[in-house]
Design a protein around this motif. Structure first.
Motif, PDB file in Angstrom:
ATOM      1  N   ALA A  47       0.788  -1.485  -0.128  1.00 11.38           N
ATOM      2  CA  ALA A  47      -0.033   0.008  -0.161  1.00 11.38           C
ATOM      3  C   ALA A  47       0.652   1.221   0.029  1.00 11.38           C
ATOM      4  N   ALA A  48       1.989   1.413   0.641  1.00 11.96           N
ATOM      5  CA  ALA A  48       2.960   2.285   0.748  1.00 11.96           C
ATOM      6  C   ALA A  48       3.475   2.606  -0.700  1.00 11.96           C
ATOM      7  N   LEU A  49       4.037   1.613  -1.095  1.00  9.76           N
ATOM      8  CA  LEU A  49       4.392   1.585  -2.409  1.00  9.76           C
ATOM      9  C   LEU A  49       3.407   2.146  -3.585  1.00  9.76           C
ATOM     10  N   GLY A  50       2.023   1.575  -3.439  1.00  5.17           N
ATOM     11  CA  GLY A  50       1.134   2.180  -4.175  1.00  5.17           C
ATOM     12  C   GLY A  50       1.148   3.706  -4.337  1.00  5.17           C
ATOM     13  N   LEU A  51       1.358   4.331  -2.738  1.00  2.58           N
ATOM     14  CA  LEU A  51       1.279   5.699  -2.613  1.00  2.58           C
ATOM     15  C   LEU A  51       2.202   6.398  -3.134  1.00  2.58           C
ATOM     16  N   ALA A  52       3.394   5.928  -2.844  1.00  2.68           N
ATOM     17  CA  ALA A  52       4.792   6.414  -3.836  1.00  2.68           C
ATOM     18  C   ALA A  52       4.618   6.381  -5.341  1.00  2.68           C
ATOM     19  N   ALA A  53       4.003   5.224  -5.896  1.00  6.68           N
ATOM     20  CA  ALA A  53       3.696   5.380  -7.510  1.00  6.68           C
ATOM     21  C   ALA A  53       2.862   6.643  -7.706  1.00  6.68           C
ATOM     22  N   TRP A  54       1.838   6.772  -6.826  1.00  8.59           N
ATOM     23  CA  TRP A  54       0.777   7.617  -7.273  1.00  8.59           C
ATOM     24  C   TRP A  54       1.264   9.108  -7.467  1.00  8.59           C
ATOM     25  N   LEU A  55       2.089   9.395  -6.058  1.00  3.14           N
ATOM     26  CA  LEU A  55       2.681  10.739  -6.059  1.00  3.14           C
ATOM     27  C   LEU A  55       3.846  11.042  -7.236  1.00  3.14           C
ATOM     28  N   ARG A  56       4.241   9.959  -7.766  1.00  2.00           N
ATOM     29  CA  ARG A  56       5.135  10.092  -8.991  1.00  2.00           C
ATOM     30  C   ARG A  56       4.344  10.227 -10.341  1.00  2.00           C
ATOM     31  N   ALA A  57       3.154   9.358 -10.246  1.00  2.00           N
ATOM     32  CA  ALA A  57       2.373   9.398 -11.441  1.00  2.00           C
ATOM     33  C   ALA A  57       1.789  10.863 -11.755  1.00  2.00           C
ATOM     34  N   ARG A  58       1.299  11.584 -10.748  1.00  2.00           N
ATOM     35  CA  ARG A  58       0.864  12.749 -10.908  1.00  2.00           C
ATOM     36  C   ARG A  58       1.982  13.827 -11.363  1.00  2.00           C
ATOM     37  N   ARG A  59       3.201  13.553 -11.590  1.00  2.00           N
ATOM     38  CA  ARG A  59       4.132  14.431 -12.049  1.00  2.00           C
ATOM     39  C   ARG A  59       4.497  14.168 -13.425  1.00  2.00           C
ATOM     40  N   ARG A  60       4.037  12.977 -14.174  1.00  2.00           N
ATOM     41  CA  ARG A  60       4.352  12.620 -15.261  1.00  2.00           C
ATOM     42  C   ARG A  60       3.434  13.376 -16.360  1.00  2.00           C
ATOM     43  N   PRO A  61       4.149  13.291 -17.599  1.00  2.00           N
ATOM     44  CA  PRO A  61       3.298  14.109 -18.688  1.00  2.00           C
ATOM     45  C   PRO A  61       2.048  13.275 -19.035  1.00  2.00           C
ATOM     46  N   ASP A  62       2.104  12.211 -18.929  1.00  2.00           N
ATOM     47  CA  ASP A  62       0.817  11.412 -19.052  1.00  2.00           C
ATOM     48  C   ASP A  62       0.176  11.014 -17.832  1.00  2.00           C
ATOM     49  N   ALA A  63       0.007  12.216 -16.906  1.00  2.00           N
ATOM     50  CA  ALA A  63      -0.625  11.672 -15.308  1.00  2.00           C
ATOM     51  C   ALA A  63      -1.691  10.927 -15.558  1.00  2.00           C
ATOM     52  N   PRO A  64      -2.855  11.431 -16.242  1.00  2.00           N
ATOM     53  CA  PRO A  64      -4.300  10.697 -16.423  1.00  2.00           C
ATOM     54  C   PRO A  64      -4.051   9.245 -16.576  1.00  2.00           C
ATOM     55  N   VAL A  65      -3.201   8.919 -17.493  1.00  2.00           N
ATOM     56  CA  VAL A  65      -3.084   7.449 -17.965  1.00  2.00           C
ATOM     57  C   VAL A  65      -2.447   6.633 -16.758  1.00  2.00           C
ATOM     58  N   ALA A  66      -1.236   7.362 -16.096  1.00  2.00           N
ATOM     59  CA  ALA A  66      -0.570   6.609 -15.007  1.00  2.00           C
ATOM     60  C   ALA A  66      -1.611   6.454 -14.090  1.00  2.00           C
ATOM     61  N   VAL A  67      -2.086   7.581 -13.608  1.00  2.00           N
ATOM     62  CA  VAL A  67      -3.063   7.501 -12.290  1.00  2.00           C
ATOM     63  C   VAL A  67      -4.213   6.582 -12.716  1.00  2.00           C
ATOM     64  N   ALA A  68      -4.761   6.298 -13.929  1.00  2.00           N
ATOM     65  CA  ALA A  68      -5.938   5.321 -14.287  1.00  2.00           C
ATOM     66  C   ALA A  68      -5.109   3.843 -14.117  1.00  2.00           C
ATOM     67  N   GLY A  69      -3.759   3.415 -14.268  1.00  2.00           N
ATOM     68  CA  GLY A  69      -3.092   2.299 -14.095  1.00  2.00           C
ATOM     69  C   GLY A  69      -3.377   2.095 -12.816  1.00  2.00           C
ATOM     70  N   LEU A  70      -3.102   3.017 -11.939  1.00  2.00           N
ATOM     71  CA  LEU A  70      -2.995   2.896 -10.541  1.00  2.00           C
ATOM     72  C   LEU A  70      -4.345   2.558  -9.868  1.00  2.00           C
ATOM     73  N   LEU A  71      -5.353   3.226 -10.479  1.00  2.00           N
ATOM     74  CA  LEU A  71      -6.618   2.953  -9.893  1.00  2.00           C
ATOM     75  C   LEU A  71      -7.056   1.434 -10.357  1.00  2.00           C
TER      76      LEU A  71
END
Length: 238
Positions: A47-71
């Protein structure tokens, strides 16, 4: 299938005895530590790794796609657990300590429950595979935790190795096979969130904003033009 999986003369029980046998002479604190890690610790770490991945995904150029993958990660785990309900009933495999009382059992309350497939292993690998699709570095760490989860379940005496492998296979299949359908829904959903007050959940706010970058962009040509004026005057003088 239940008869095959219950075979006590194969490598399945042999590997289980080898791993579970490590608990025979282990100190009590180690047994307690492995018990907590195998039941709760690894899932909390994922769960902590998922949180870290979300924080990193929000800063990516393709943030909506990355966050969708985490969801997709928790949704895939939920679907894998639902799929396991009929599978466990069909296989109807008891816990290993039922047929092998010589095993050391370090987790209470598992009597009367079914062994195939391992829920903990399925949840761990499901999260790991989903994270790997979005963030390779974090996904590899999560994969290592998922493998450790399987060893912990055998050490605790509550799952056969094939229970663990079955959990890995089930979760991986659900994540990969259903990902295209899930992303077709989740990506537009995340894009729509960027136009609402919930946008910071999908895209991180950048320092200075776009207007600041535009101002800096407009100022650069003006400065360049001013720097060229002396050169033009010197050419005329020549």
């Amino acid at each position: 299938m239940a008869t095959l999986l219950a075979d006590t003369g194969n490598a399945d029980i042999g590997l289980l005895r080898a791993v579970n046998g490590l608990a025979v002479g282990a100190p009590r604190w180690l047994d307690s530590a492995v018990s907590w890690i195998g039941e709760y610790g690894i899932l909390l770490g994922l769960a902590a790794l998922g949180l870290a991945a979300w924080l990193r995904a929000r800063r990516r150029p393709d943030a909506p796609v990355a966050v969708a993958g985490l969801l997709w990660a928790p949704l895939a785990v939920a679907l894998a657990e639902l799929a396991n309900l009929p599978i466990s009933r069909i296989v109807d495999r008891p816990r290993p300590f039922v047929d092998h009382p010589e095993l050391v059992v370090l987790v209470e309350g598992k009597e009367g429950t079914l062994s195939f497939v391992s829920d903990h292993s399925a949840m761990s690998m499901g999260i790991a595979v989903a994270l790997l699709l979005v963030d390779r570095r974090i996904g590899l760490v999560a994969g290592a935790l998922a493998l450790l989860q399987g060893l912990c379940r055998m050490y605790l005496g509550v799952h056969y190795p094939t229970d663990v492998l079955g959990g890995y296979a089930l979760a991986t299949a659900v994540v990969l096979l259903l990902a295209p359908i899930a992303m077709a829904v989740l990506v537009p959903f995340c894009h729509s969130l960027t136009r609402t007050a919930l946008a910071p959940l999908v895209v991180a706010r950048r320092r200075g904003g776009e207007s600041g970058r535009r101002r800096r962009g407009r100022g650069a040509p003006a400065r360049a033009a001013r720097s060229e004026e002396p050169a033009r005057e010197s050419d005329l003088a020549a």
